[in-house]
Design a protein around this motif. Structure first.
Motif, PDB file in Angstrom:
ATOM      1  N   UNK A 173       0.867  -1.185   0.000  1.00  0.00           N
ATOM      2  CA  UNK A 173       0.000   0.000   0.000  1.00  0.00           C
ATOM      3  C   UNK A 173       0.901   1.232   0.000  1.00  0.00           C
ATOM      4  N   UNK A 174       0.564   2.197  -0.833  1.00  0.00           N
ATOM      5  CA  UNK A 174       1.355   3.430  -0.906  1.00  0.00           C
ATOM      6  C   UNK A 174       0.423   4.616  -0.698  1.00  0.00           C
ATOM      7  N   UNK A 175       0.762   5.451   0.266  1.00  0.00           N
ATOM      8  CA  UNK A 175       0.050   6.705   0.502  1.00  0.00           C
ATOM      9  C   UNK A 175       0.946   7.841   0.033  1.00  0.00           C
ATOM     10  N   UNK A 176       0.410   8.735  -0.793  1.00  0.00           N
ATOM     11  CA  UNK A 176       1.234   9.822  -1.352  1.00  0.00           C
ATOM     12  C   UNK A 176       0.486  11.146  -1.273  1.00  0.00           C
ATOM     13  N   UNK A 177       1.229  12.194  -0.984  1.00  0.00           N
ATOM     14  CA  UNK A 177       0.683  13.558  -0.958  1.00  0.00           C
ATOM     15  C   UNK A 177       1.550  14.427  -1.850  1.00  0.00           C
ATOM     16  N   UNK A 178       0.947  15.000  -2.883  1.00  0.00           N
ATOM     17  CA  UNK A 178       1.670  15.868  -3.818  1.00  0.00           C
ATOM     18  C   UNK A 178       1.009  17.246  -3.830  1.00  0.00           C
ATOM     19  N   UNK A 179       1.836  18.262  -3.863  1.00  0.00           N
ATOM     20  CA  UNK A 179       1.349  19.642  -3.856  1.00  0.00           C
ATOM     21  C   UNK A 179       1.553  20.241  -5.238  1.00  0.00           C
ATOM     22  N   UNK A 180       0.501  20.873  -5.763  1.00  0.00           N
ATOM     23  CA  UNK A 180       0.573  21.533  -7.065  1.00  0.00           C
ATOM     24  C   UNK A 180       0.158  22.988  -6.910  1.00  0.00           C
ATOM     25  N   UNK A 181       0.283  23.743  -7.996  1.00  0.00           N
ATOM     26  CA  UNK A 181      -0.112  25.151  -7.955  1.00  0.00           C
ATOM     27  C   UNK A 181      -1.605  25.294  -7.696  1.00  0.00           C
ATOM     28  N   UNK A 182      -2.377  24.308  -8.132  1.00  0.00           N
ATOM     29  CA  UNK A 182      -3.836  24.391  -7.994  1.00  0.00           C
ATOM     30  C   UNK A 182      -4.320  23.884  -6.652  1.00  0.00           C
ATOM     31  N   UNK A 183      -3.497  23.142  -5.931  1.00  0.00           N
ATOM     32  CA  UNK A 183      -3.939  22.588  -4.668  1.00  0.00           C
ATOM     33  C   UNK A 183      -3.085  21.409  -4.265  1.00  0.00           C
ATOM     34  N   UNK A 184      -3.728  20.273  -3.960  1.00  0.00           N
ATOM     35  CA  UNK A 184      -2.988  19.104  -3.510  1.00  0.00           C
ATOM     36  C   UNK A 184      -3.713  17.849  -3.964  1.00  0.00           C
ATOM     37  N   UNK A 185      -2.937  16.775  -4.090  1.00  0.00           N
ATOM     38  CA  UNK A 185      -3.481  15.486  -4.496  1.00  0.00           C
ATOM     39  C   UNK A 185      -3.025  14.441  -3.485  1.00  0.00           C
ATOM     40  N   UNK A 186      -3.990  13.736  -2.900  1.00  0.00           N
ATOM     41  CA  UNK A 186      -3.716  12.690  -1.924  1.00  0.00           C
ATOM     42  C   UNK A 186      -4.163  11.361  -2.519  1.00  0.00           C
TER      43      UNK A 186
END
Length: 393
Positions: A323-336
């Motif tokens: 299982x992989x949990x990832x949090x990425x931040x972009x200019x528009x917001x964030x993706x979890x």
């Protein structure tokens, strides 16, 4: 001295005094230390009137007297110590009580005054006293200039002192307001510090309580219970643990209403495997720093625990997987994202009521939830955080 040269000298004196008033006014309204302002006022007055002595007496309401708080030219023991009653027994007392300038051409001939000893010690003969007023309440005190020469002061001197005393009165009022403001700010800082202390204490207590409940729930997982009870204990423990982690990250940050969501997600992923002792499922975490409000962090934390639990329980029939949990931040917001390489997701509302909670929480943070299922399952939560800038890496 001819009449022309005398006139020139008078004009020059007036110009010097006018300049002194402007210079002192600028200085007085910029200087925050009232004592420095008073000391400079005494010096300027003595210099402008070409006399060796001047002093400023401050009214003390409780004692009903006037204490010399600043002066120029006096021997030790006068400034800070000499006192006259705030009545008509002295020139400064009469100026204070009447509010009118008091000119004494020769103190030796003024039988109506009872003068302190230092007048004689400094051979004072003539004085001028003017009121240093206040906009509200009792006047601040009296400004006095003194000379060892009798009849040393003219009406022009009195006019200058009145103007000077008016500027000094405004400077005193400004200083008092500034001091009141400083005290107010200091008190507000004390209150904020007290509230932060109480906030930290409350966080400690809530955190400790949540960890205690979490410990009791995890202990039940090792008890003699059926699968349904174990699942119920685990579900509750997951949510309690998510809340406990929020308070873990709040400790030491005062009354801050945001936390580093990346660190929080990492801490969750470190703790979650403890609830699943059986099998060989690995949980990894890839996060970026992001500051998120507490309500959003709490909701998303519960979403993570529900999705990870769903993967642990349903994605791996052989109890082997990743299982992989990832949090990425972009200019528009964030993706979890929460992804697994298990058997794939099949919607079963009666068996997986946690999915309904996940969708409601995603709506609560104004995010979107998508799922891709095939060779494993990937849940993606996109959410916006426009009001909170990303943290530096």
């Amino acid at each position: 001295m001819t009449a022309k040269s005398s006139l020139v000298a008078q004009v020059d004196k007036l110009l010097r005094r006018e300049k002194a008033l402007g210079t002192f006014g600028t200085f007085a309204f910029q200087e925050l230390d009232l004592q420095i302002v008073l000391d400079e006022a005494a010096r300027v007055c003595a210099e402008c009137l070409d006399v060796p002595f001047s002093k400023i007496c401050k009214f003390q309401p409780k004692e009903n007297d006037l204490r010399v708080v600043a002066g120029h030219g006096w021997q030790d023991g006068v400034v800070g110590f000499a006192i006259s009653m705030a009545d008509e027994s002295s020139p400064q007392g009469r100026a204070f009580t009447t509010g009118k300038p008091q000119l004494c051409a020769n103190v030796d001939e003024a039988n109506t005054y009872t003068l302190p000893p230092f007048y004689g010690q400094h051979r004072i003969l003539s004085t001028v006293d003017v009121l240093v007023a206040a906009k509200h309440g009792a006047p601040f005190g009296v400004l006095e200039v003194d000379s060892p020469v009798s009849d040393a002061f003219s009406e022009h001197d009195i006019d200058f002192l009145i103007g000077f005393a008016n500027i000094l009165a405004e400077a005193v009022a400004t200083s008092v307001r500034a001091e009141d403001l400083r005290r107010t700010i200091a008190r507000m800082e004390e209150l904020v510090e007290e509230k932060e202390t109480l906030s930290q204490e409350l966080k400690h207590r809530v955190r400790n309580s949540l960890h205690l409940v979490y410990g009791l729930l995890t202990a039940e997982l090792n008890g003699d219970h059926n699968e349904a009870s174990i699942a119920a204990f685990r579900s509750i423990a997951l949510r309690v643990m998510g809340l406990a982690q929020v308070f873990d990250h709040l400790l030491g940050v005062g009354m801050n209403k945001t936390i580093n969501f990346g660190d929080y997600v990492g801490a969750l992923c470190d703790t979650l495997p403890d609830l699943y002792k059986d099998g060989n499922v690995e949980l990894s975490c890839i996060v970026e720093p992001l500051r998120v409000a507490l309500d959003e962090a709490t909701a998303l934390g519960i979403v993570i625990t529900e999705l990870v639990n769903n993967a642990y329980v349903h994605a791996f029939p052989d109890n082997v997987g990743e299982i992989v949990v990832a949090l990425h931040v972009t200019a528009a917001g964030a993706s979890l994202t929460v992804a697994d390489n298990g058997v794939g997701f099949v919607e079963m509302e009666t068996k997986r009521r946690g999915m309904g909670l996940v969708r409601r929480l995603v709506q609560q943070v104004r995010g979107t939830l998508t799922v891709k299922s095939g060779c494993g399952t990937t849940w993606t939560i996109a959410f916006r955080v426009p009001e909170i800038p990303p943290l530096a890496a």
